[in-house]
Design a protein around this motif. Structure first.
Motif, PDB file in Angstrom:
ATOM      1  N   ASN B 218      40.305  39.832  30.317  1.00 62.38           N
ATOM      2  CA  ASN B 218      41.304  40.571  31.617  1.00 62.38           C
ATOM      3  C   ASN B 218      42.852  41.359  30.907  1.00 62.38           C
ATOM      4  OD1 ASN B 218      43.559  40.892  33.327  1.00 62.38           O
ATOM      5  ND2 ASN B 218      44.467  38.882  33.623  1.00 62.38           N
ATOM      6  N   ASN B 219      42.322  42.034  31.137  1.00 65.44           N
ATOM      7  CA  ASN B 219      43.270  43.673  30.799  1.00 65.44           C
ATOM      8  C   ASN B 219      43.552  44.697  32.363  1.00 65.44           C
ATOM      9  OD1 ASN B 219      41.700  45.485  32.315  1.00 65.44           O
ATOM     10  ND2 ASN B 219      40.450  46.690  30.401  1.00 65.44           N
ATOM     11  N   GLY B 220      43.810  43.811  33.322  1.00 66.74           N
ATOM     12  CA  GLY B 220      44.720  44.273  33.996  1.00 66.74           C
ATOM     13  C   GLY B 220      44.497  45.289  35.204  1.00 66.74           C
ATOM     14  N   TRP B 221      43.043  45.814  34.590  1.00 66.86           N
ATOM     15  CA  TRP B 221      43.035  47.382  35.865  1.00 66.86           C
ATOM     16  C   TRP B 221      41.349  46.871  35.836  1.00 66.86           C
ATOM     17  CZ3 TRP B 221      45.986  49.505  38.414  1.00 66.86           C
ATOM     18  CH2 TRP B 221      46.858  49.746  38.607  1.00 66.86           C
ATOM     19  N   ALA B 222      40.517  47.271  36.845  1.00 62.06           N
ATOM     20  CA  ALA B 222      39.181  47.374  36.858  1.00 62.06           C
ATOM     21  C   ALA B 222      39.145  48.703  37.824  1.00 62.06           C
ATOM     22  CB  ALA B 222      38.056  46.659  38.329  1.00 62.06           C
ATOM     23  N   VAL B 223      38.649  50.044  36.709  1.00 62.08           N
ATOM     24  CA  VAL B 223      39.248  51.329  37.589  1.00 62.08           C
ATOM     25  C   VAL B 223      40.141  50.764  37.613  1.00 62.08           C
ATOM     26  CG1 VAL B 223      37.987  53.374  37.300  1.00 62.08           C
ATOM     27  CG2 VAL B 223      36.570  51.297  37.639  1.00 62.08           C
ATOM     28  N   SER B 224      40.565  51.718  38.836  1.00 64.72           N
ATOM     29  CA  SER B 224      41.647  51.908  38.796  1.00 64.72           C
ATOM     30  C   SER B 224      42.076  50.766  40.143  1.00 64.72           C
ATOM     31  CB  SER B 224      41.767  52.953  40.028  1.00 64.72           C
ATOM     32  OG  SER B 224      41.024  52.729  41.084  1.00 64.72           O
ATOM     33  N   THR B 225      41.595  49.880  40.093  1.00 69.70           N
ATOM     34  CA  THR B 225      42.150  48.539  41.541  1.00 69.70           C
ATOM     35  C   THR B 225      42.906  47.097  40.452  1.00 69.70           C
ATOM     36  OG1 THR B 225      39.697  48.802  42.177  1.00 69.70           O
ATOM     37  CG2 THR B 225      41.173  46.662  42.629  1.00 69.70           C
ATOM     38  N   PRO B 226      44.121  46.842  40.569  1.00 64.93           N
ATOM     39  CA  PRO B 226      44.510  45.950  39.355  1.00 64.93           C
ATOM     40  C   PRO B 226      43.963  44.736  39.983  1.00 64.93           C
ATOM     41  CG  PRO B 226      45.738  46.232  41.461  1.00 64.93           C
ATOM     42  CD  PRO B 226      45.096  47.266  41.575  1.00 64.93           C
ATOM     43  N   THR B 227      44.406  43.480  39.049  1.00 61.52           N
ATOM     44  CA  THR B 227      44.041  42.160  39.517  1.00 61.52           C
ATOM     45  C   THR B 227      44.692  42.166  40.636  1.00 61.52           C
ATOM     46  OG1 THR B 227      46.379  41.684  38.445  1.00 61.52           O
ATOM     47  CG2 THR B 227      43.698  41.958  36.814  1.00 61.52           C
ATOM     48  N   ASP B 228      45.341  42.147  41.390  1.00 63.15           N
ATOM     49  CA  ASP B 228      46.737  41.600  43.054  1.00 63.15           C
ATOM     50  C   ASP B 228      45.183  41.954  43.567  1.00 63.15           C
ATOM     51  OD1 ASP B 228      47.751  43.649  42.426  1.00 63.15           O
ATOM     52  OD2 ASP B 228      48.985  42.931  42.511  1.00 63.15           O
ATOM     53  N   ARG B 229      44.659  42.539  42.907  1.00 61.14           N
ATOM     54  CA  ARG B 229      43.824  43.407  44.691  1.00 61.14           C
ATOM     55  C   ARG B 229      42.259  42.779  43.836  1.00 61.14           C
ATOM     56  NH1 ARG B 229      46.203  44.889  48.873  1.00 61.14           N
ATOM     57  NH2 ARG B 229      47.127  43.045  48.276  1.00 61.14           N
ATOM     58  N   GLN B 230      41.676  42.043  42.837  1.00 58.20           N
ATOM     59  CA  GLN B 230      40.777  42.008  42.851  1.00 58.20           C
ATOM     60  C   GLN B 230      39.971  40.202  43.271  1.00 58.20           C
ATOM     61  OE1 GLN B 230      37.662  43.080  42.197  1.00 58.20           O
ATOM     62  NE2 GLN B 230      38.675  44.179  40.471  1.00 58.20           N
ATOM     63  N   THR B 231      41.404  40.077  42.781  1.00 59.05           N
ATOM     64  CA  THR B 231      41.488  38.012  42.850  1.00 59.05           C
ATOM     65  C   THR B 231      43.076  37.624  43.682  1.00 59.05           C
ATOM     66  OG1 THR B 231      40.800  36.126  43.228  1.00 59.05           O
ATOM     67  CG2 THR B 231      42.168  37.687  40.843  1.00 59.05           C
ATOM     68  N   ALA B 232      43.248  36.954  44.917  1.00 60.19           N
ATOM     69  CA  ALA B 232      44.700  35.988  45.133  1.00 60.19           C
ATOM     70  C   ALA B 232      45.041  34.984  44.246  1.00 60.19           C
ATOM     71  CB  ALA B 232      44.721  35.622  46.334  1.00 60.19           C
TER      72      ALA B 232
END
Lengths: 325, 385
Positions: B218-232
């Motif tokens: 978990n490196n914080g970012w999926a390209v420009s998507t932060p983890t809180d936009r990846q999962t709740a």
């Protein structure tokens, strides 16, 4: 044996001979599959070799890829070829790319069995002909047997093949045909078509369950009109038997391709392009294609008017034979 | 036919900087051996690794950092086509790869060059891969950093992000069915946990218990998507709960903690089966050389994570133990530079793939169609027609 019994016998033969062969899929174990193709195999070989999986086609395909990477020879059953789309990336970028993308270091000797084609009042979920996607993807072999003997020999060949192989099984023929099949472990070579019927006037190339409709039409045309139709069952789509087809077309000068998949970019397009390239001077007429339409396969009317029927096959043969500039 | 319109422009503002979860590690259940200063004051005991092991760990991390810096400059100067930075993630992958036995299988994502180094890959073969040279193990067919080599039991990622996770699980399942003792680890990122195949692998693994470690960086970012936009979900690890897969969170910038939890998961894999480890780390660099993180994250966020840089942390730990000196550091840096320069020169001089070679390995034996295409290409290139 029926087609279904022949497929079962091929798997049983190879599982007894090679302990690397395992089967996985939905309901393949206790129930023997929804069509009963794997009936009795879990009882005989145990639940570690005939594995009931969660309802997850991409998961089935992907785990089979991993098993094959590690040296097993998995046979993944997709319950209906209409469900195979969920596994598309797994077959496209998983199964069929490892060998190439690792410079030949890894290989994925797996089989995907997919009950395919229409003719069972199944609507579009249960009547798919997905071959073109996988021919296009590369890196995977594809066979489509339509007799018990071919089913036995080609499934054996698929299991023994060092590359991933998609077996499109003819659902409407599972129990419709009976054939003498020697359960002696003899595989058929992948890539070799079958000359089903000889004829001098026109070549019809087909595969899958429609082979039997084409032969019936050919018999009728010979009896009623004296038109001699040569019928070739491709059996293997990737690779396909180019020499067998071209040789026949050079004799007859006419080609009709019949398949269930939609017309546009269907396998017939590839055959037509190939034949006109290498046998241009031998053709007496445009190449005819009889195919499914570019629309979904309906519940009511699909078997009758989506799937090529005998009237459409006969009409296309007549157009080819009667063509004049 | 419409003509081309002017290029679109980003209109959004970067979100406010999010402090590193490592600042609240204990509260968030993120296991640590080391504190931010590299002192063994975390909730996990110091694994007390032998000095040779610690040196190997540190040297590999420093070498990975040096490779990353060199590769980035090669890409920026136009000598290399593409780059996938690993800066900041050295501890997560080096610590975990070291915890596996030499015969175990590793399935890589794309930010783990240290795993190849630990298994004995030469620097020249790595740079040959980065340059797309024919002589590297994958024959130049994959993008830079998509690494693997069968001789090292390392499988390169084949499908899109995360879709290869069940390949690793299937291989582990096969090993279990065959009754051998091989163990498996598969790397993927936070974004990959949104893919269906992650869930397929976890679901199958809960039932069939293959001996595998699902290692989520978990490196914080999926390209420009932060983890809180990846999962709740509160964490990526907790996704294991639903599938009855053992799971935990570890400080991914603490190589000793990563090593310890991975080793423990490996040791119980035969009995317990799969584990999901979420290594909380941070991508200090760009997503790839084609990315521009200034569009979506603030320098303050990166600066807060630089405080947790795994390399100085481990160095301070070694210094405190009397296992490292400034002279050692100077020597190591010079050695890395010299080795890398030699490898770059040698790899860059290697030939690219021949055009006809791409037709090999599609299948075990080329089809007539592939041979026809090969012959046509070579004849056309030759001007023969």
């Amino acid at each position: 044996m029926t087609v279904l019994e022949a497929l079962n016998a091929a798997m049983a033969h190879e599982m007894a001979r090679d302990d690397r062969v395992v089967i996985l899929g939905e309901d393949v174990g206790t129930a023997g599959g929804i069509f009963r193709v794997t009936q009795g195999l879990q009882q005989r070989f145990g639940p570690k070799r005939v594995i009931d999986t969660p309802l997850d086609e991409k998961g089935i395909a992907a785990h089979a890829v991993g098993m094959a990477l590690y040296g097993l020879k998995p046979i993944a059953e997709i319950q209906f070829s209409g469900f195979i789309h969920d596994a598309f990336e797994q077959l496209m970028f998983g199964a069929s790319k490892y060998r190439w993308a690792t410079g030949g270091q890894y290989s994925v000797p797996m089989v995907v069995r997919a009950p395919s084609f229409g003719g069972i009042k199944g609507g579009f979920w249960h009547s798919q002909s997905p071959e073109a996607y996988y021919v296009h993807g590369g890196g995977m072999k594809i066979v489509a047997p339509s007799t018990p003997r071919d089913a036995y020999g080609l499934l054996l060949a698929a299991i023994r093949d060092p590359d991933p192989t998609l077996v499109l099984e003819p659902v409407p023929l599972y129990r419709a045909l009976r054939d003498e099949v020697a359960d002696d472990g003899t595989a058929l070579p992948i890539g070799e078509a079958c000359l089903v019927r000889e004829g001098a006037d026109v070549t019809v190339v087909t595969y899958g369950p429609l082979r039997h409709d084409v032969v019936a039409v050919a018999d009728e045309m010979a009896a009623a009109r004296g038109i001699e139709v040569e019928v070739i069952d491709l059996r293997s789509l990737m690779p396909f038997d180019v020499d067998g087809i071209v040789g026949s077309v050079r004799r007859t000068g006419r080609l009709v391709v019949v398949h269930e998949a939609p017309l546009s970019l269907g396998f017939g397009a590839e055959l037509a392009a190939t034949v006109q390239q290498v046998a241009f001077g031998y053709l007496h007429c445009p190449i005819e294609r009889v195919a499914g339409h570019d629309l979904p396969y309906g519940f009511a009317g699909g078997d009758e008017y989506y799937r090529p029927n005998r009237a459409r096959i006969g009409a296309a043969i007549t157009r080819a034979v009667e063509f004049s500039f | 036919m419409p003509t081309e319109t002017p290029p679109a422009q980003f209109l959004g503002d970067p979100r406010p900087a999010v402090p590193p979860p490592l600042d609240r590690a204990r509260e968030l259940g993120i296991h640590q051996v080391l504190d931010i200063e590299g002192r063994p004051r975390g909730d996990l005991p110091d694994p007390d690794l032998p000095p040779a092991t610690l040196h190997r760990m540190y040297r590999t991390m420093v070498l990975v950092r040096a490779i990353d810096e060199r590769g980035w400059r090669l890409q920026r100067s136009g000598r290399m086509e593409f780059w996938i930075p690993s800066r900041g993630q050295e501890a997560a992958h080096v610590g975990s790869a070291m915890a596996m036995d030499a015969d175990d299988w590793i399935f890589l994502a794309d930010r783990e060059p240290g795993a190849m180094l630990l298994r004995g890959a030469s620097l020249q073969s790595l740079f040959a891969q980065f340059f797309g040279r024919a002589g590297e193990p994958l024959k130049g067919r994959r993008l830079p950093l998509l690494l693997g080599d069968r001789a090292l039991n390392i499988v390169p990622c084949m499908t899109q992000v995360g879709a290869y996770i069940p390949h690793a699980a299937g291989a582990a399942w096969a090993a279990k069915l065959r009754g051998d003792g091989t163990r498996f680890i598969v790397y993927f990122g936070d974004g990959a946990t949104s893919r269906g195949e992650f869930h397929s692998a976890m679901n199958f693994a809960g039932i069939h218990r293959p001996p595998i470690i699902f290692f989520c960086q978990n490196n914080g970012w999926a390209v420009s998507t932060p983890t809180d936009r990846q999962t709740a979900s509160a964490s990526f690890a907790e996704k294991g709960e639903a599938y009855a897969v053992d799971n935990l969170r570890v400080d991914g910038n603490d190589p000793l903690a990563v090593y310890a939890v991975t080793r423990q998961a490996r040791e119980r894999a035969g009995e317990r089966g799969a584990s999901l480890i979420e290594a909380v780390t941070y991508r200090l660099g760009f997503h790839t050389s084609s990315d521009n993180p200034d569009l979506y994250r603030l320098p303050a966020e990166v600066a807060a994570w630089e405080r947790w840089d795994p390399i100085p942390r481990l160095r301070r730990y070694l210094e405190d133990k009397g296992l490292w000196s400034p002279a050692d550091e100077e020597e190591l840096v010079a050695q890395c530079q010299a080795e890398i320069e030699g490898a770059v020169a040698a790899a860059e001089a290697m030939p690219p793939p021949e055009p006809g070679g791409q037709f090999d390995d599609v299948l075990a034996a080329p089809t007539w169609r592939l041979e026809e295409q090969r012959a046509r290409l070579l004849a056309d290139l030759d001007g023969g027609g």
